[in-house]
Motif scaffolding. Structure first.
Motif, PDB file in Angstrom:
ATOM      1  N   ASN A 147       6.298  16.028   7.737  1.00 16.36           N
ATOM      2  CA  ASN A 147       8.469  16.704   6.632  1.00 16.36           C
ATOM      3  C   ASN A 147       6.870  17.279   5.943  1.00 16.36           C
ATOM      4  O   ASN A 147       7.138  17.265   4.162  1.00 16.36           O
ATOM      5  CB  ASN A 147       9.023  15.452   6.492  1.00 16.36           C
ATOM      6  N   GLU A 148       8.228  18.141   6.090  1.00 17.86           N
ATOM      7  CA  GLU A 148       6.650  19.251   4.949  1.00 17.86           C
ATOM      8  C   GLU A 148       8.137  19.435   3.378  1.00 17.86           C
ATOM      9  O   GLU A 148       6.809  19.327   2.843  1.00 17.86           O
ATOM     10  CB  GLU A 148       7.016  20.976   5.633  1.00 17.86           C
ATOM     11  N   ASN A 149       9.257  19.046   3.546  1.00 25.42           N
ATOM     12  CA  ASN A 149       9.816  18.543   2.652  1.00 25.42           C
ATOM     13  C   ASN A 149       9.537  17.312   1.621  1.00 25.42           C
ATOM     14  O   ASN A 149       9.905  16.942   0.264  1.00 25.42           O
ATOM     15  CB  ASN A 149      11.332  18.238   2.451  1.00 25.42           C
ATOM     16  N   VAL A 150       8.982  16.676   1.924  1.00 29.08           N
ATOM     17  CA  VAL A 150       8.059  15.253   1.676  1.00 29.08           C
ATOM     18  C   VAL A 150       6.374  15.548   0.731  1.00 29.08           C
ATOM     19  O   VAL A 150       5.679  15.470   1.900  1.00 29.08           O
ATOM     20  CB  VAL A 150       8.005  14.072   2.488  1.00 29.08           C
ATOM     21  N   PRO A 151       6.006  15.488   0.061  1.00 24.49           N
ATOM     22  CA  PRO A 151       4.786  15.472  -0.928  1.00 24.49           C
ATOM     23  C   PRO A 151       3.915  14.300  -0.193  1.00 24.49           C
ATOM     24  O   PRO A 151       4.128  13.109  -0.241  1.00 24.49           O
ATOM     25  CB  PRO A 151       5.313  15.476  -2.427  1.00 24.49           C
ATOM     26  N   GLN A 152       2.799  14.661   0.166  1.00 25.67           N
ATOM     27  CA  GLN A 152       1.747  14.169   0.173  1.00 25.67           C
ATOM     28  C   GLN A 152       1.324  13.454  -0.827  1.00 25.67           C
ATOM     29  O   GLN A 152       1.342  13.613  -1.552  1.00 25.67           O
ATOM     30  CB  GLN A 152       0.687  14.235   1.180  1.00 25.67           C
ATOM     31  N   LEU A 153       0.962  12.519  -0.244  1.00 28.65           N
ATOM     32  CA  LEU A 153       0.536  11.493  -1.873  1.00 28.65           C
ATOM     33  C   LEU A 153      -1.876  11.671  -1.917  1.00 28.65           C
ATOM     34  O   LEU A 153      -1.923  11.783  -1.744  1.00 28.65           O
ATOM     35  CB  LEU A 153       0.313  10.453  -1.603  1.00 28.65           C
ATOM     36  N   GLY A 154      -0.690  12.279  -3.726  1.00 29.98           N
ATOM     37  CA  GLY A 154      -2.495  12.243  -4.318  1.00 29.98           C
ATOM     38  C   GLY A 154      -3.184  11.383  -4.807  1.00 29.98           C
ATOM     39  O   GLY A 154      -4.595  11.669  -5.182  1.00 29.98           O
ATOM     40  N   GLY A 155      -2.881   9.473  -4.687  1.00 31.63           N
ATOM     41  CA  GLY A 155      -2.977   9.025  -5.093  1.00 31.63           C
ATOM     42  C   GLY A 155      -2.853   7.878  -5.642  1.00 31.63           C
ATOM     43  O   GLY A 155      -1.442   7.826  -5.665  1.00 31.63           O
ATOM     44  N   GLY A 156      -2.797   6.280  -5.497  1.00 29.30           N
ATOM     45  CA  GLY A 156      -2.567   5.569  -5.664  1.00 29.30           C
ATOM     46  C   GLY A 156      -2.367   4.525  -7.121  1.00 29.30           C
ATOM     47  O   GLY A 156      -3.231   4.879  -7.766  1.00 29.30           O
ATOM     48  N   GLN A 207       1.040  -1.211   0.555  1.00 30.99           N
ATOM     49  CA  GLN A 207       0.126   0.321  -0.104  1.00 30.99           C
ATOM     50  C   GLN A 207       0.733   1.044  -0.255  1.00 30.99           C
ATOM     51  O   GLN A 207       1.659   1.781   0.753  1.00 30.99           O
ATOM     52  CB  GLN A 207      -1.280   0.507   1.317  1.00 30.99           C
ATOM     53  N   PRO A 208       0.769   2.061  -0.921  1.00 28.82           N
ATOM     54  CA  PRO A 208       1.476   3.372  -1.008  1.00 28.82           C
ATOM     55  C   PRO A 208       0.898   4.306   0.005  1.00 28.82           C
ATOM     56  O   PRO A 208       0.093   4.104   1.009  1.00 28.82           O
ATOM     57  CB  PRO A 208       1.179   4.185  -1.816  1.00 28.82           C
ATOM     58  N   GLY A 209       2.473   4.683   1.052  1.00 30.10           N
ATOM     59  CA  GLY A 209       1.789   5.194   2.313  1.00 30.10           C
ATOM     60  C   GLY A 209       1.638   4.526   3.100  1.00 30.10           C
ATOM     61  O   GLY A 209       1.721   5.220   4.630  1.00 30.10           O
ATOM     62  N   GLY A 210       1.759   2.921   2.979  1.00 28.63           N
ATOM     63  CA  GLY A 210       2.017   2.100   4.987  1.00 28.63           C
ATOM     64  C   GLY A 210       3.233   1.741   4.547  1.00 28.63           C
ATOM     65  O   GLY A 210       4.658   2.471   4.112  1.00 28.63           O
ATOM     66  N   PRO A 219       6.554   5.799   3.866  1.00 25.91           N
ATOM     67  CA  PRO A 219       4.899   6.233   4.792  1.00 25.91           C
ATOM     68  C   PRO A 219       4.227   7.184   4.808  1.00 25.91           C
ATOM     69  O   PRO A 219       4.798   8.755   4.548  1.00 25.91           O
ATOM     70  CB  PRO A 219       5.144   5.409   5.708  1.00 25.91           C
ATOM     71  N   ASP A 220       3.078   7.731   4.899  1.00 30.23           N
ATOM     72  CA  ASP A 220       2.313   8.930   4.924  1.00 30.23           C
ATOM     73  C   ASP A 220       2.486   9.277   6.524  1.00 30.23           C
ATOM     74  O   ASP A 220       2.747  10.531   6.344  1.00 30.23           O
ATOM     75  CB  ASP A 220       0.673   8.417   5.547  1.00 30.23           C
ATOM     76  N   SER A 221       2.756   8.844   7.910  1.00 28.18           N
ATOM     77  CA  SER A 221       3.517   9.441   8.542  1.00 28.18           C
ATOM     78  C   SER A 221       4.820  10.390   8.556  1.00 28.18           C
ATOM     79  O   SER A 221       4.699  11.456   8.925  1.00 28.18           O
ATOM     80  CB  SER A 221       4.019   8.164  10.222  1.00 28.18           C
ATOM     81  N   GLU A 222       6.201  10.119   7.799  1.00 27.95           N
ATOM     82  CA  GLU A 222       6.812  11.109   6.968  1.00 27.95           C
ATOM     83  C   GLU A 222       6.220  12.042   6.834  1.00 27.95           C
ATOM     84  O   GLU A 222       6.702  12.993   6.604  1.00 27.95           O
ATOM     85  CB  GLU A 222       7.887  10.090   6.613  1.00 27.95           C
ATOM     86  N   THR A 279       4.005  -1.782  -5.004  1.00 31.13           N
ATOM     87  CA  THR A 279       3.601  -0.338  -5.122  1.00 31.13           C
ATOM     88  C   THR A 279       3.514   0.109  -6.296  1.00 31.13           C
ATOM     89  O   THR A 279       4.169  -0.077  -7.003  1.00 31.13           O
ATOM     90  CB  THR A 279       4.039   0.109  -3.704  1.00 31.13           C
ATOM     91  N   ILE A 280       2.203   0.773  -6.449  1.00 33.13           N
ATOM     92  CA  ILE A 280       1.794   1.451  -7.691  1.00 33.13           C
ATOM     93  C   ILE A 280       1.446   2.797  -6.608  1.00 33.13           C
ATOM     94  O   ILE A 280       0.833   3.269  -6.245  1.00 33.13           O
ATOM     95  CB  ILE A 280       0.682   1.452  -8.316  1.00 33.13           C
TER      96      ILE A 280
END
Length: 454
Positions: free
Chosen positions: A445-454, A91-94, A438-441, A425-426
Motif C-alpha cells: 500500500n503506497e499510502n502507508v509508509p514503511q518502517l524506518g526502524g523500531g 515486533q513492529p511490522g509483524g 504489518p510490513d505486508s500492508e 510494540t515500540i
C-alpha cells in the motif's frame, strides 16, 4: 446465533470439477449478481464470522501473553511464539496473519452490505452483516493503534471503532430479531466505552440483561478455525503456555528453585469458576524450555476445553462492568463496587479438591476510588479472559492515565526475557500496547509508509 453452530464461509472464487476427467477449472471471481442471490446471502455474511473467529483466537492468545494473563512455556514452533513475543514484545511490522484475518472479516461483511444495498434482502440478514462488521472493526480498533481501511493511509485506530458504532446503529435501525438487537446494543456499548462516551455506553448497557451472550464459532474440523488457546495447550502435542506464576494460578516458591506453591493464587483463594485451571499428572511440564528459566510447571486454563468452543463477543456480564466503569468515571466508586459485586454474586465457587465451594463468589473490597478502579480492571480481565479484549483495555487505561493498578504478575523474577522485552510494540521510540500495521500492508500500500526502524 449460538456460535457452536457450523460455520458456513463465503466463497469468492468458484471451482468447477469435471467428474469424468477429474479436471479442476477455476473460472475466476463470481459476479456480484450471483453473490446477492438469496441462496448465497447467508454464506457470504457468515464468511465474515469465519475470519473473525481466526482473528480472535490468535489475537487473544498473543494478547494474553503481552497482558500477562498467561505465562509462556517456551514453545517457539507451532502454536508458540518467538522469544521476544513470549517476553511481551510485539515486533513492529509483524503479525501480518492476525491483521489479515481481522481485515478480511471486516471486508467480507462490509462488501456484503454494499451488495445488499440495492437488493430486497431480509432485514435480519442485513443486520447480521452489520453486526459481524461491527465486531470485526471493534477487534481492529481495540488491538491496533492505527487504522488502514481499503487502501487508505494511516488513520487513527479509533476510526475502526467509529465505523463499528455506525454499523451497530445501522443494525438496530433495521429492527431485527431480539438476538441481533441485543448483540448490536451490547457491541455499541463496548465501542462507546472505548471511545469515552460513557453516557451512551451506560445507556446501551442498561438494556442488555445478565443472561445475554453472543458468540462467534470455532470449528475443530478446520485447522485455522479451531479454538486457538485451547489447541495450544491440548496435549496433542502442544503444552505451549501455563497458568503458573500468573495472577490466577499457582505461585512459584523462589526459595525452592521456583517450585509451584499450591496454596496461593486467585483461583485457589476464591474458587472463581471463570478462572479455573487444572493439572495433568501425565504432563507435569510445558513441552519446551523458557529461556532463562527452563521447563515451567504446566497448569492449564479451563475456560476452553474443546477445540469447538466459541468466543464470546458480547454479554450482559460485560455490560454490568461497563455500567460500573461509567460510575467510576463520575467518581461514584461506592456505586461501582455495588455493581461489580452484584455481578460476582451471580457466580458460584467451584467445588473442587483445590477449593471446596458451592457458595456465591466473595465480593471485592475497596476503600477508595483508586482501589475500586483496581478491582474493576481485574474484574474485566477475569470476565474477558482470552477473548482478545484485555490488550485494548490495558492500552486505553494507560493512555487515559486511569487510576488503579492492573496488577501485573512479576514475570521478571523468572526470566530475563521479560526484563529485556518491553510490553507491546515500540515504533519511533514510543511504547504502545497494540499491534502495528504489518510490513505486508506497508509494502503493498503506497499510502502507508514503511518502517524506518523500531
Amino acid at each position: 446465533m449460538n456460535a457452536k453452530n457450523a460455520i458456513r464461509s463465503a466463497t469468492l472464487v468458484a471451482t468447477i470439477v469435471g467428474v469424468a476427467a477429474c479436471e479442476v477449472i477455476n473460472p475466476g471471481p463470481i459476479q456480484d449478481e450471483f453473490l446477492v442471490e438469496e441462496e448465497s446471502r447467508e454464506g457470504l455474511v457468515n464468511g465474515s464470522q469465519r475470519r473473525l473467529s481466526e482473528g480472535i483466537g490468535w489475537i487473544g492468545y498473543t494478547g494474553a501473553l503481552v497482558t500477562r494473563q498467561i505465562m509462556p512455556g517456551g514453545q517457539t514452533g507451532s502454536y508458540g511464539h518467538s522469544v521476544n513475543a513470549q517476553g511481551g514484545y510485539i515486533q513492529p511490522g509483524g503479525f501480518a496473519g492476525y491483521f489479515n484475518d481481522a481485515q478480511q472479516a471486516r471486508f467480507i461483511a462490509e462488501t456484503a452490505l454494499e451488495l445488499f444495498a440495492d437488493q430486497d434482502v431480509d432485514n435480519n440478514v442485513v443486520a447480521q452483516a452489520n453486526v459481524w462488521a461491527g465486531f470485526s472493526n471493534r477487534l481492529l480498533g481495540e488491538n491496533w493503534c492505527e487504522a488502514v481501511i481499503n487502501g487508505s493511509g494511516l488513520l487513527p485506530g479509533s476510526d475502526y471503532l467509529r465505523r463499528a458504532e455506525e454499523q451497530f446503529s445501522a443494525a438496530l435501525a433495521l429492527n431485527p430479531n431480539e438476538t441481533l438487537r441485543m448483540a448490536a446494543t451490547a457491541g455499541r456499548a463496548s465501542v462507546r466505552a472505548f471511545l469515552g462516551d460513557w453516557g451512551g455506553a451506560a445507556a446501551d448497557a442498561g438494556g442488555v440483561p445478565n443472561s445475554f451472550e453472543y458468540a462467534v464459532a470455532s470449528d475443530a474440523n478446520v485447522a485455522t478455525t479451531r479454538n486457538t488457546p485451547q489447541w495450544a495447550n491440548a496435549r496433542t502435542p502442544y503444552l505451549a503456555f501455563t497458568m503458573w506464576n500468573t495472577y490466577y494460578g499457582p505461585q512459584p516458591d523462589m526459595s525452592a528453585g521456583g517450585a509451584p506453591m499450591r496454596a496461593s493464587g486467585y483461583y485457589q483463594e476464591t474458587g472463581d469458576p471463570r478462572m479455573e485451571w487444572f493439572e495433568d499428572p501425565n504432563f507435569p511440564w510445558s513441552n519446551a524450555s523458557l529461556l532463562g528459566y527452563g521447563q515451567t510447571p504446566w497448569f492449564n486454563q479451563n475456560k476452553y476445553d474443546d477445540p469447538n468452543d466459541s468466543y464470546t463477543v458480547a454479554s450482559g456480564r460485560e455490560m454490568r462492568l461497563i455500567e460500573a466503569e461509567a460510575q467510576l468515571t463520575n467518581g461514584n466508586w461506592q456505586a461501582a463496587m455495588t455493581t461489580i459485586n452484584s455481578l460476582r454474586a451471580t457466580y458460584t465457587t467451584n467445588e473442587t479438591m483445590l477449593h471446596p465451594g458451592g457458595t456465591p463468589l466473595a465480593p471485592w473490597e475497596a476503600n477508595s476510588l483508586e482501589e475500586a478502579w483496581t478491582r474493576l480492571k481485574r474484574e474485566r480481565g477475569i470476565e474477558l479472559f482470552l477473548e482478545a479484549r484485555t490488550l485494548g483495555d490495558q492500552r486505553r487505561w494507560a493512555e487515559n492515565n486511569t487510576p488503579g493498578d492492573v496488577e501485573l504478575p512479576d514475570f521478571e523474577r523468572i526470566s530475563y526475557i521479560f526484563t529485556d522485552n518491553p510490553r507491546g510494540t515500540i515504533v519511533n521510540g514510543q511504547a504502545r500496547l497494540c499491534f502495528d500495521v504489518p510490513d505486508s500492508e506497508r509494502e503493498r500500500n503506497e499510502n502507508v509508509p514503511q518502517l524506518g526502524g523500531g
